[in-house]
Write a protein that holds these residues in place. Structure first.
Motif, PDB file in Angstrom:
ATOM      1  N   LYS A   5       0.834  -1.199   0.000  1.00 24.22           N
ATOM      2  CA  LYS A   5       0.000   0.000   0.000  1.00 24.22           C
ATOM      3  C   LYS A   5       0.873   1.255   0.000  1.00 24.22           C
ATOM      4  CE  LYS A   5      -3.987  -1.993   2.440  1.00 24.22           C
ATOM      5  NZ  LYS A   5      -4.920  -1.800   3.582  1.00 24.22           N
ATOM      6  N   LYS A   6       0.316   2.325  -0.526  1.00 22.18           N
ATOM      7  CA  LYS A   6       1.051   3.584  -0.656  1.00 22.18           C
ATOM      8  C   LYS A   6       1.090   4.339   0.667  1.00 22.18           C
ATOM      9  CE  LYS A   6       0.805   7.874  -3.385  1.00 22.18           C
ATOM     10  NZ  LYS A   6       0.184   8.479  -4.587  1.00 22.18           N
ATOM     11  N   PHE A   7       2.297   4.791   1.044  1.00 17.75           N
ATOM     12  CA  PHE A   7       2.400   5.646   2.225  1.00 17.75           C
ATOM     13  C   PHE A   7       3.105   6.962   1.925  1.00 17.75           C
ATOM     14  CE2 PHE A   7       6.557   3.726   2.351  1.00 17.75           C
ATOM     15  CZ  PHE A   7       7.381   4.623   3.017  1.00 17.75           C
ATOM     16  N   SER A   8       3.672   7.086   0.727  1.00 16.03           N
ATOM     17  CA  SER A   8       4.354   8.327   0.375  1.00 16.03           C
ATOM     18  C   SER A   8       4.276   8.558  -1.128  1.00 16.03           C
ATOM     19  CB  SER A   8       5.827   8.269   0.810  1.00 16.03           C
ATOM     20  OG  SER A   8       6.502   9.465   0.469  1.00 16.03           O
ATOM     21  N   GLY A   9       4.201   9.833  -1.504  1.00 13.57           N
ATOM     22  CA  GLY A   9       4.175  10.190  -2.912  1.00 13.57           C
ATOM     23  C   GLY A   9       4.978  11.450  -3.161  1.00 13.57           C
ATOM     24  N   VAL A  10       5.459  11.584  -4.389  1.00 13.55           N
ATOM     25  CA  VAL A  10       6.313  12.709  -4.773  1.00 13.55           C
ATOM     26  C   VAL A  10       5.691  13.423  -5.966  1.00 13.55           C
ATOM     27  CG1 VAL A  10       8.610  13.395  -5.592  1.00 13.55           C
ATOM     28  CG2 VAL A  10       8.373  11.486  -3.985  1.00 13.55           C
ATOM     29  N   LEU A  11       5.708  14.747  -5.929  1.00 13.56           N
ATOM     30  CA  LEU A  11       5.259  15.556  -7.062  1.00 13.56           C
ATOM     31  C   LEU A  11       6.393  16.501  -7.444  1.00 13.56           C
ATOM     32  CD1 LEU A  11       3.096  16.595  -9.038  1.00 13.56           C
ATOM     33  CD2 LEU A  11       2.374  18.203  -7.254  1.00 13.56           C
ATOM     34  N   THR A  12       6.902  16.340  -8.667  1.00 12.39           N
ATOM     35  CA  THR A  12       8.001  17.165  -9.158  1.00 12.39           C
ATOM     36  C   THR A  12       7.473  18.188 -10.155  1.00 12.39           C
ATOM     37  OG1 THR A  12       9.545  15.316  -8.914  1.00 12.39           O
ATOM     38  CG2 THR A  12      10.245  17.136 -10.311  1.00 12.39           C
ATOM     39  N   GLU A  13       7.758  19.457  -9.895  1.00 20.32           N
ATOM     40  CA  GLU A  13       7.388  20.537 -10.809  1.00 20.32           C
ATOM     41  C   GLU A  13       8.628  21.374 -11.078  1.00 20.32           C
ATOM     42  OE1 GLU A  13       2.816  21.507  -9.968  1.00 20.32           O
ATOM     43  OE2 GLU A  13       4.094  21.997  -8.260  1.00 20.32           O
ATOM     44  N   LEU A  14       8.700  21.977 -12.258  1.00 17.68           N
ATOM     45  CA  LEU A  14       9.926  22.691 -12.584  1.00 17.68           C
ATOM     46  C   LEU A  14       9.690  23.894 -13.469  1.00 17.68           C
ATOM     47  CD1 LEU A  14      11.983  20.975 -15.398  1.00 17.68           C
ATOM     48  CD2 LEU A  14       9.707  20.169 -14.778  1.00 17.68           C
ATOM     49  N   SER A  15      10.681  24.761 -13.457  1.00 17.75           N
ATOM     50  CA  SER A  15      10.785  25.862 -14.408  1.00 17.75           C
ATOM     51  C   SER A  15      12.041  25.597 -15.221  1.00 17.75           C
ATOM     52  CB  SER A  15      10.900  27.203 -13.676  1.00 17.75           C
ATOM     53  OG  SER A  15      11.277  28.236 -14.573  1.00 17.75           O
ATOM     54  N   ALA A  16      11.892  25.544 -16.545  1.00 19.47           N
ATOM     55  CA  ALA A  16      13.037  25.185 -17.374  1.00 19.47           C
ATOM     56  C   ALA A  16      12.943  25.845 -18.739  1.00 19.47           C
ATOM     57  CB  ALA A  16      13.114  23.668 -17.540  1.00 19.47           C
ATOM     58  N   GLU A  17      14.072  25.888 -19.414  1.00 18.95           N
ATOM     59  CA  GLU A  17      14.152  26.307 -20.800  1.00 18.95           C
ATOM     60  C   GLU A  17      14.681  25.130 -21.603  1.00 18.95           C
ATOM     61  OE1 GLU A  17      16.221  30.084 -20.972  1.00 18.95           O
ATOM     62  OE2 GLU A  17      15.398  30.604 -19.006  1.00 18.95           O
TER      63      GLU A  17
END
Length: 251
Positions: A107-119
């Motif tokens: 079962k899931k106990f942790s999650g990651v969300l990656t967001e970025l600013s890039a060129e």
């Protein structure tokens, strides 16, 4: 990590605040923490249940000078740090579920969300959001989550000190990140694979309206999932993955 810290009792989303801080020039390693999120979210804008006094809800601002292609592997690095930290608090073996989750006891106990600013040729900054279910009891999860979600407390059968866990997670992530900035996933690929929830299992990957069946056989140097399918090997860079029931099945 965490040399500059912004703490809040309640926020919509730590990632939203961290993104604004990053745009304003906040330094690498800036940490945003919230006791409660009212609009916590994961991949594909899915809601993340973030009640007070039970979990760790944080975002980190990173400014790595890396190729854009390396960014997806950051989620796996964060998951690996969570796995390492978890091993210090419970005998249950945690696992990394590609592309951005950590599991205990299936079962899931942790999650990651990656967001970025890039060129096109460079990364300006990355905001790495992490949610960790720490001290939830089963009844404290909404009914719709109880089948698929768990917490450190449930699996360890004891309450976990959140500050101690946060400290260990940040320590592990900083150690991984300092290597990752120079060599990408290369040094950690074997460890990620050994702790994978998916490898050597038959899975279904959903990408929009498309469904791909195959056996998960590897993670590549950029953090993509390699599937062995009826039509040959496929490299999957994003998608929702489900493990298929263990029964006779042919590619």
């Amino acid at each position: 990590m965490g040399k500059e810290i912004h703490c809040f009792q309640k926020l919509g989303s730590t990632n939203q605040v961290a993104f604004r801080l990053a745009e304003s020039g906040a330094p690498e390693g800036t940490l945003v923490l919230a006791e409660k999120q009212t609009a916590g979210r994961g991949r594909l804008s899915r809601k993340w249940f973030s009640p007070p006094q039970l979990g760790i809800w944080l975002s980190l601002i990173l400014r790595p000078r890396i190729p854009l292609a390396w960014v997806p592997a950051l989620s796996l690095c964060a998951c690996l740090a969570c796995v390492r930290a978890t091993n210090r608090f419970t005998d249950k073996k945690p696992a990394i579920k590609w592309p951005n989750d950590a599991y205990l006891n299936g079962k899931k106990f942790s999650g990651v969300l990656t967001e970025l600013s890039a060129e096109l040729d460079r990364v300006n900054f990355v905001v790495l959001g992490i949610g960790i279910n720490v001290n939830h009891s089963s009844r404290e999860f909404p009914g719709y989550l109880r089948k698929n979600a768990t917490s450190l407390r449930i699996e360890a059968k004891k309450r976990i000190d959140r500050v101690s866990f946060l400290h260990k997670f940040l320590e592990e992530f900083e150690s991984i990140y300092e290597e990752y900035k120079y060599s990408g996933l290369d040094k950690f690929k074997l460890e990620v694979s050994k702790n994978s929830y998916l490898l050597n299992k038959k899975v279904e990957v959903e990408i929009g309206d498309q469904k791909i069946l195959g056996k998960a056989i590897d993670i590549d140097d950029y953090g993509a999932l390699i599937l062995d399918t009826k039509t040959g090997l496929k490299t999957i860079t994003a998608g929702d993955v489900s493990v298929l029931p263990a029964k006779p099945w042919r590619l």
